[in-house]
Motif scaffolding. Sequence first.
Motif, short mmCIF file in Angstrom:
data_model
loop_
_atom_site.label_atom_id
_atom_site.label_comp_id
_atom_site.label_asym_id
_atom_site.label_seq_id
_atom_site.Cartn_x
_atom_site.Cartn_y
_atom_site.Cartn_z
N HIS A 128 -0.32 1.04 -15.82
CA HIS A 128 0.59 1.84 -14.98
C HIS A 128 -0.09 3.16 -14.59
CE1 HIS A 128 4.12 -0.61 -14.86
NE2 HIS A 128 4.34 -0.59 -16.17
N LEU A 129 -0.76 3.78 -15.57
CA LEU A 129 -1.41 5.06 -15.28
C LEU A 129 -2.52 4.90 -14.24
CD1 LEU A 129 -1.58 6.73 -18.82
CD2 LEU A 129 -0.35 7.59 -16.82
N SER A 130 -3.28 3.81 -14.34
CA SER A 130 -4.35 3.58 -13.36
C SER A 130 -3.77 3.49 -11.95
CB SER A 130 -5.09 2.28 -13.69
OG SER A 130 -5.76 2.39 -14.91
N ARG A 131 -2.65 2.77 -11.85
CA ARG A 131 -2.03 2.61 -10.53
C ARG A 131 -1.43 3.95 -10.05
NH1 ARG A 131 -1.04 -1.52 -7.32
NH2 ARG A 131 0.81 -1.58 -6.02
N ILE A 132 -0.83 4.70 -10.96
CA ILE A 132 -0.25 6.01 -10.61
C ILE A 132 -1.35 6.95 -10.13
CG2 ILE A 132 0.86 8.06 -11.59
CD1 ILE A 132 2.30 6.02 -13.55
N TYR A 133 -2.47 6.99 -10.86
CA TYR A 133 -3.58 7.87 -10.46
C TYR A 133 -4.07 7.51 -9.06
CZ TYR A 133 -4.16 9.65 -15.29
OH TYR A 133 -3.98 10.26 -16.50
N ARG A 134 -4.18 6.19 -8.81
CA ARG A 134 -4.69 5.79 -7.52
C ARG A 134 -3.71 6.15 -6.39
NH1 ARG A 134 -5.03 0.94 -8.50
NH2 ARG A 134 -3.48 -0.07 -7.17
N LYS A 135 -2.41 5.96 -6.65
CA LYS A 135 -1.41 6.27 -5.63
C LYS A 135 -1.37 7.78 -5.32
CE LYS A 135 1.95 2.50 -6.18
NZ LYS A 135 3.36 2.17 -6.49
N LEU A 136 -1.49 8.60 -6.38
CA LEU A 136 -1.35 10.05 -6.19
C LEU A 136 -2.69 10.74 -5.97
CD1 LEU A 136 1.41 10.86 -8.86
CD2 LEU A 136 1.68 10.25 -6.45
N GLY A 137 -3.77 9.98 -6.09
CA GLY A 137 -5.08 10.58 -5.84
C GLY A 137 -5.50 11.58 -6.89
N VAL A 138 -5.16 11.35 -8.16
CA VAL A 138 -5.51 12.27 -9.25
C VAL A 138 -6.43 11.56 -10.24
CG1 VAL A 138 -3.34 13.52 -8.97
CG2 VAL A 138 -3.48 11.63 -10.63
N ARG A 139 -7.03 12.35 -11.12
CA ARG A 139 -8.00 11.77 -12.06
C ARG A 139 -7.70 12.10 -13.51
NH1 ARG A 139 -13.28 14.20 -9.35
NH2 ARG A 139 -11.79 15.93 -9.21
N GLN A 189 0.83 -1.21 0.00
CA GLN A 189 0.00 0.00 0.00
C GLN A 189 0.86 1.26 0.00
OE1 GLN A 189 -3.38 -0.19 -0.37
NE2 GLN A 189 -2.78 -2.33 -0.69
N ASP A 190 2.17 1.09 -0.17
CA ASP A 190 3.09 2.24 -0.18
C ASP A 190 2.75 3.15 -1.35
OD1 ASP A 190 6.73 2.48 -0.10
OD2 ASP A 190 5.15 4.00 0.01
N ASP A 191 2.71 4.44 -1.11
CA ASP A 191 2.37 5.39 -2.17
C ASP A 191 3.54 5.69 -3.09
OD1 ASP A 191 -0.22 5.58 -1.45
OD2 ASP A 191 0.03 7.38 -0.21
N ALA A 192 4.71 5.22 -2.77
CA ALA A 192 5.87 5.56 -3.60
C ALA A 192 5.73 4.93 -4.98
CB ALA A 192 7.14 5.06 -2.92
N LEU A 193 6.12 5.70 -6.01
CA LEU A 193 6.07 5.20 -7.38
C LEU A 193 7.31 4.37 -7.67
CD1 LEU A 193 4.90 8.36 -9.40
CD2 LEU A 193 3.50 6.57 -8.36
N THR A 194 7.13 3.29 -8.44
CA THR A 194 8.28 2.51 -8.88
C THR A 194 9.02 3.28 -9.97
OG1 THR A 194 7.08 1.39 -10.65
CG2 THR A 194 7.00 0.38 -8.44
N ALA A 195 10.22 2.79 -10.31
CA ALA A 195 11.02 3.48 -11.34
C ALA A 195 10.27 3.53 -12.66
CB ALA A 195 12.35 2.75 -11.51
N ARG A 196 9.63 2.42 -13.05
CA ARG A 196 8.88 2.41 -14.32
C ARG A 196 7.68 3.34 -14.24
NH1 ARG A 196 8.65 -0.50 -18.98
NH2 ARG A 196 10.90 -0.20 -18.78
N GLU A 197 7.01 3.39 -13.07
CA GLU A 197 5.85 4.28 -12.92
C GLU A 197 6.28 5.75 -13.03
OE1 GLU A 197 3.07 1.34 -10.16
OE2 GLU A 197 4.32 2.88 -9.20
N TRP A 198 7.47 6.09 -12.54
CA TRP A 198 7.97 7.45 -12.70
C TRP A 198 8.15 7.78 -14.19
CZ3 TRP A 198 8.32 11.83 -10.24
CH2 TRP A 198 8.31 11.86 -8.83
N GLU A 199 8.70 6.83 -14.95
CA GLU A 199 8.89 7.07 -16.39
C GLU A 199 7.56 7.34 -17.07
OE1 GLU A 199 12.27 4.66 -18.45
OE2 GLU A 199 11.35 3.31 -16.98
N VAL A 200 6.57 6.50 -16.78
CA VAL A 200 5.25 6.65 -17.41
C VAL A 200 4.60 7.95 -16.95
CG1 VAL A 200 2.93 5.65 -17.55
CG2 VAL A 200 4.94 4.15 -17.67
#
Length: 868
Positions: free
Chosen positions: A840-851, A802-813
């Motif tokens: 990846h974007l779905s997971r990034i949005y969920r982690k950062l709370g954006v839409r 449940q860690d909010d930190a983005l992985t390296a690949r998620e940062w690239e995307v």
Amino acid sequence: MSAATADFASHWPLIHRGAVHAQTLSALAARPFSAALLTGPTGIGKSTLARQVLAEVEADGRRVVHVLALRELREVPLGAFAPALEFTPSGAAGDLSSRLSNVVGSIAEFHNAVLFVDDAPLLDDLSAAAVYQLVRVHKLSCLMTARDEHPLTGAIQRLDHEGILERIGVEPLTNGEVDSLLEQRLGKPVEAESVRSFHRRSAGNPLVVRTLTEAAEEQHTIHETSHGLVVDEPRLPRHVGAIMSEQLATLTAPERHLARLIALAQPVPVELLAETAHVDGLRASGFLVDSSGAISPQLTIFHPLAAQLLVDEMGPVERQQLADEASAVLAAADDEQLRFRGVLLRVRYGLAESAETLAAAAGFAVMVQDYGLARQLALQANELLELFQSCLALGTAESALGSPDAVESFERATALATSEAEHALATLRLGHHFAIRLGQPREAVRRAEEALKRLEDDAARGILDADLVKWRSMAGESLAMANPSAESSDGLARLSALINEAMVGAMLADTVATSAAVATARPLANEYRAQIPFGDDLLDLNDFLVLVFDGELGAAEEYAVLKQVSSRGDSRGQWRYTAALIALHTGRVVDAEASARDAVFELERRDFTGLIGAARALHATALAQLGRQSESRELLDSLDANHRQDAKVVLQAAEAEAAILVGDGDLDAAAHVVVEAATTGIAHNHLALSALTLYSAVRFGRASAISDQLDGLAATTGSTLLQVLHEHVDAVLSGDPERMSRVAERLDTVGLTASARTLWVEAAGSFGLRGKNERARACLRSLEGSGRGLNLLDPIEYRMSQDDALTAREWEVAKAAANRQRSAEIAKNLGVSTRTVDNHLSRIYRKLGVRSRLELASALAELIGRAH
């Protein structure tokens, strides 16, 4: 008798009849009527099997009511129910007749009781009627036995005619079961020829096996050799011979002569016997019976003990004369196996035979995997004249038996080769010895490459090409197709190329190509069984893999179980391995550990395809998943350098290493091990196994670490199974509970029920637009209610971090998306699919709370600002 033999003289082991045991238990659980009838000849083990089944029934809390059927009690009404008098109500009085009548009524009140009637046809009429009432009216469960020679009559026959009784035939023991029985009784492995002799003489009848074994113990005809215990033929005990002699006394001299000949050679096809009148008379009297399962009528003596007595009563000279006559009868058959048996008769009774015939018989013994016999026949042939065929058979037998003389025998066969095809075949067997038996694939490659330099004929070169590909793969080189020139040739080279094509197709998860190669190779495998004895077994393995990668794991497991039951000695380890593989990936880790342990045991004795390293690593994986990490580590450490060059072993060992690391709580290191091994596997063209290894990371919450690789494999191969595995990863990364639930249903459909349950649990605990996912919760209830989830165990299953930190690949995307790049453009730049980018974007949005991408840009700017 050896000391080890004496230690075991106080007990007699039992063989578990797996399939018929399960069928009987199932029959006793059927509704509305649960009644089973075990049938078979005297001594086949019906009563023993019944007792084993009833012990399980009693362990489940059900009461067993014994009904005693005896010929001596047939004149006593309800006398068979005497053992059940304990069911009479306390204080009940009256004569025996009244008490027996009362006990039948008392039994009817026990709705969970099970009636057991041994020798049911011997019941008196009133007892049979009572059994009928208890089963037909009161619907009590009932287990009965009946000998084949006792027809059903009266009320029991009526149960049968009404379709209430499920008839279950108890089959004779297989050669493998006789082998196991003798080893358990005598305490040491028994030499193959002795086992085969026991199986032939007993016709697989457990009672006869016991009688002959105890006779051998009493007569001290058991002795040890380097190849196991040898059991010389004992004479029948006097009391057994006396009983059988009464049944033989009515035979005329010509009938006795014919019966003795058949006793030596049985089973014998009817068309090979000249004395038609005597044959018809002996068949009509029941003295000769048709062998069960024979396509054309083949005759045997009515009981194996009677056949043994007929052999025992002859003197040495008469026995030799009859053996000569019997072998001539078998030699006239248009059947290789019958002619082989004729040769064995001549050898057994000291009759002369040519070197060529003995060499051919040795080759046949290799083909049917009787290596002790093959060695014996080949040595006898070589005493007369050394031939290529006898030296090749001798080397193959010595290799299988672990003899250090195998290399010398193969080299002698090479020297005796009269054609390039024979030279290639000898090199093939020698290479197999080095790569599989000795675990030295590089030496096999070296020998094959040297031979290829001397071979000019494409067909001869093709014989080596396919196995050379496998040996190179085992030595750490990439898996590839065989030489195309061999593929276009005919005969043995064509078969080798097709087996290679099927193997490579399976590893690439190209099930269409694999199936086509297998179908084309089948007729050739039968034609060239003598040259490639394991051709059918290898093709069967590829058929199994087709089912697996087509996403039919249930059918694959059924296929593997069927092959386990019918497999010959050398292929047992292969099918134990497949059973362990299926159990591991379907979440039945306890079953996987047991099957893998059995596979290692079998493959250490006989391994014709180089699976021992992979089997040890598979066992290590199951042990680690069960929390037995020290045992797992010890097993991994036992893998030598040669095993660790094989991509199959690298991949499976990585799963074990990862499971150990997960147990230590180091999930990132576990994911790294899996990804690194899969990279090696993919580079060596083991795409399908690489995908399975990658998938193991999903269970410990590192789906994102393997998503890209698995995505590429699913797209490249087109395999249904790999597609479903990647859908699982996609669903986890999407965080969408509805999607997770849909994919879980797909996982359950292909047979990955443990993975489905895990995903349903996650989906059921997630929140969607309508709250908790009811679809997933309903599926979970259905799974547990059906009982299909009871035996599933996934001990390394972890929730996604449940860690909010983005992985390296998620940062690239994320950075690319924030710069307004489209998903297709990001995918192209990163070398992944558009679907992977969207996940990846779905997971990034969920982690950062954006839409949206606009909100994403602001969120990233804020994160970068905080970092500075």
